[in-house]
Design a protein around this motif. Sequence first.
Motif, PDB file in Angstrom:
ATOM      1  N   UNK A   1     -27.263  27.689 156.565  1.00 54.29           N
ATOM      2  CA  UNK A   1     -27.104  28.146 157.955  1.00 54.29           C
ATOM      3  C   UNK A   1     -28.326  28.448 158.653  1.00 54.29           C
ATOM      4  N   UNK A   2     -28.334  29.184 159.809  1.00 59.57           N
ATOM      5  CA  UNK A   2     -29.526  29.262 160.481  1.00 59.57           C
ATOM      6  C   UNK A   2     -30.596  30.127 159.989  1.00 59.57           C
ATOM      7  N   UNK A   3     -30.445  31.062 159.315  1.00 64.29           N
ATOM      8  CA  UNK A   3     -31.498  31.918 158.616  1.00 64.29           C
ATOM      9  C   UNK A   3     -31.750  31.489 157.103  1.00 64.29           C
ATOM     10  N   UNK A   4     -32.909  31.541 156.704  1.00 65.26           N
ATOM     11  CA  UNK A   4     -33.296  30.933 155.212  1.00 65.26           C
ATOM     12  C   UNK A   4     -32.536  32.284 154.185  1.00 65.26           C
ATOM     13  N   UNK A   5     -31.959  33.105 154.787  1.00 63.29           N
ATOM     14  CA  UNK A   5     -31.174  34.309 153.857  1.00 63.29           C
ATOM     15  C   UNK A   5     -29.721  33.941 154.107  1.00 63.29           C
ATOM     16  N   UNK A   6     -29.257  33.000 154.911  1.00 66.00           N
ATOM     17  CA  UNK A   6     -27.849  32.890 155.154  1.00 66.00           C
ATOM     18  C   UNK A   6     -27.252  31.765 154.218  1.00 66.00           C
ATOM     19  N   UNK A   7     -25.799  31.714 154.099  1.00 63.36           N
ATOM     20  CA  UNK A   7     -25.300  31.062 153.543  1.00 63.36           C
ATOM     21  C   UNK A   7     -23.844  30.929 154.060  1.00 63.36           C
ATOM     22  N   UNK A   8     -22.867  29.920 153.938  1.00 61.61           N
ATOM     23  CA  UNK A   8     -21.588  29.703 154.443  1.00 61.61           C
ATOM     24  C   UNK A   8     -20.703  29.046 153.428  1.00 61.61           C
ATOM     25  N   UNK A   9     -19.364  29.491 153.243  1.00 62.28           N
ATOM     26  CA  UNK A   9     -18.452  28.692 152.496  1.00 62.28           C
ATOM     27  C   UNK A   9     -17.354  28.481 153.259  1.00 62.28           C
ATOM     28  N   UNK A  10     -16.509  27.385 153.501  1.00 58.80           N
ATOM     29  CA  UNK A  10     -15.568  26.789 154.261  1.00 58.80           C
ATOM     30  C   UNK A  10     -14.257  26.204 153.192  1.00 58.80           C
ATOM     31  N   UNK A  11     -13.136  26.781 153.508  1.00 61.20           N
ATOM     32  CA  UNK A  11     -11.998  26.047 153.100  1.00 61.20           C
ATOM     33  C   UNK A  11     -11.778  24.799 153.822  1.00 61.20           C
ATOM     34  N   UNK A  12     -11.382  23.951 152.962  1.00 54.75           N
ATOM     35  CA  UNK A  12     -10.636  22.598 153.513  1.00 54.75           C
ATOM     36  C   UNK A  12      -9.473  22.849 154.305  1.00 54.75           C
ATOM     37  N   UNK A  13      -9.233  22.379 155.407  1.00 56.56           N
ATOM     38  CA  UNK A  13      -8.039  22.616 156.075  1.00 56.56           C
ATOM     39  C   UNK A  13      -6.709  22.184 155.326  1.00 56.56           C
ATOM     40  N   UNK A  14      -5.704  23.128 155.458  1.00 56.55           N
ATOM     41  CA  UNK A  14      -4.463  22.785 154.932  1.00 56.55           C
ATOM     42  C   UNK A  14      -3.402  22.968 156.002  1.00 56.55           C
TER      43      UNK A  14
END
Length: 647
Positions: free
Chosen positions: A218-231
């Motif tokens: 993500x934007x910051x080096x401290x950021x992360x993101x998880x995403x679900x696949x659409x259902x």
Amino acid sequence: MDDIVDLVTRSLADETAAAFTERVDEQAMQLRKAIEAGEFDNEAFSVGLEIELYAINAEPDPPEPDEEEDDETVAEEDLDDDLSGSGEAAWSGSLDAPAEPEGGGGASLEPNGDGASLEPDEADSLERAGNESLEQNTAETAAEPEDSFGPGEGPSLDIDPDSPLAEDEPETPEEEAEPTVESSVAEENDEPYMDPEDWKGRLTRLPDVVFEGEANKELGLHNAEVNTEPNSFDQTGMEVQTTAVEMQTKQARQQASKHNCELVLDAMWTIPPEEGSEAYLSAHETRDGVVLADNMRQAPRYVALDNEALDHAGGTIEFDVPGYSGSFPTILFESLATSIQPHLQIPDAGAFPEYYNAAIRTLGPLLALSVNSPFLPADMYGDTDGEWLCANTHHELRIAAFEQSVNTSENPKVRVPRDLDDTTDIVGRVVDDDLFAPFLREFLHDDARAAFEDEFWEFDHKRGTYWRWLRCVAGGTPVDGASTEKSLRIEYRPLPTQPHAKDMIGLQALTVGLIRGLVVADHPAAELPWQEARRSFYSAAQNGSDADLSWVTAQGERTVDHDDIYDEIFQYARLGLAEQGVPEARIDEYLGPIEARYHAGMTPSDWKIDRVREYLDSGDDLSTAIEAMQRDYVEASRHHHAFEEWL
């Protein structure tokens, strides 16, 4: 790095803007025709979710050797990834995932004596009377190999995983730079680089190896993101979403824990990194006129957006909220905040405005239930009086952080969108939005335009900078039994990250169920004047559970009574979920934790403010109180399964 500087320079050149605009106009015309021809109609509703997190120290770090780091080189394939966002985002389905790098000279949060007012100027230079051309839509990011983002807002500057900008498969560099934090086990003689009590829970940068699993950059080096696949939005789809949220957040956190990091489910970090919050958010260098923020992912698209926003702002960007007023040489202070973003795909393109306009009326009530960011990092408040701050801070500072970080152009890009009159309006609004950091497809690809996403590459790129708190996304990857790559979905952006997976699943179910329920029941919610819906939203950001909300009941009567409003909020969310085949017992499980916080009169933000007051009453100063509260929050999130258990 020179390659990034070159790409950013090309992006910001006048000739690029002219060519890009011409292509966007042509692609928009094709999209309008396709929507009118019914090519974006599909079989069923679909849902998905993006979740943003931040990292803190998990255990004392061993001292780092004093070595000079070699300049990183950027491979061609990594530049492609940087522009695309993450490789695999929440929505590989027809619902583009927002992880987004897809989220005015001043911000719409205007200062008012005590800080920034969340109420935008009535003139709303952003909204053009009778012409909503400047309204909605953003994209997200997908998981990128090296320095790209994953989906997600912020409020991030995200790109849709389904965007033409996103690669089909994330690429992994053959050689990866040494991670900032390498080992999860300190050597026998290693000592923490600071007192463990001072060190505990501080913001930290994530090593690249963490992103080899479910987490996206993500934007910051401290950021992360998880995403679900659409259902598909039905009983089975919601079960899959539930499992995905739980398992993917767990996997990402386990991966981080192997490297002395803990990923936190929270809406704003408040314990600063060792160098201090302002220093961390301001650190940058300038190469050939291009500003490069030290703690921002060095993705060309992000760097270009940063430089575009800075140029509009005159070189520095102001940030003003109760208790803090300052300026930054980069947009990175947007990375203070993290969010969750539910997606709802609408199968009937002709009905899209009905769903979208109803959703606008839900922004205030749903934000008021979920607020979770009442404090900035403790070291940003200086000598601010603690009791005053607890009484005057906004309950959802994420709204201010995102709006003020990128609303630097003549027509602020982050705001509550206007109602839609016609489905094709979603195309015109992107076209008319202020142009930020354009790229041409040939900057990254030399193959022919073959697929749908290639055909609308430049339009999708611009959609990635169309930040509204509620935005439309046209196009995405297919969802089995629900849609093709030609689909329309609503990306719901104002909700902050919650303390537990169970809370986030509950808010996802509440959001998609409510929007579906209002429309299927022909509820008159959309009759509430747009100005009242906007006012309710900013009141919720400022006052949380005490917000001054407005609603139109099923009988068509205006009300400001919270019990009347939330009785219908939960009633119609239940109706919408039931309409999609979700059993009553499961509906109770999804909505129960959110209903419990309403009946208890306690949001995560209320809990944080009460906790800080307790520490102030015991004699702690404001900075100590905020940091102690934050450690309590992290501890509570480890030992419970839902926020209702904290009450």
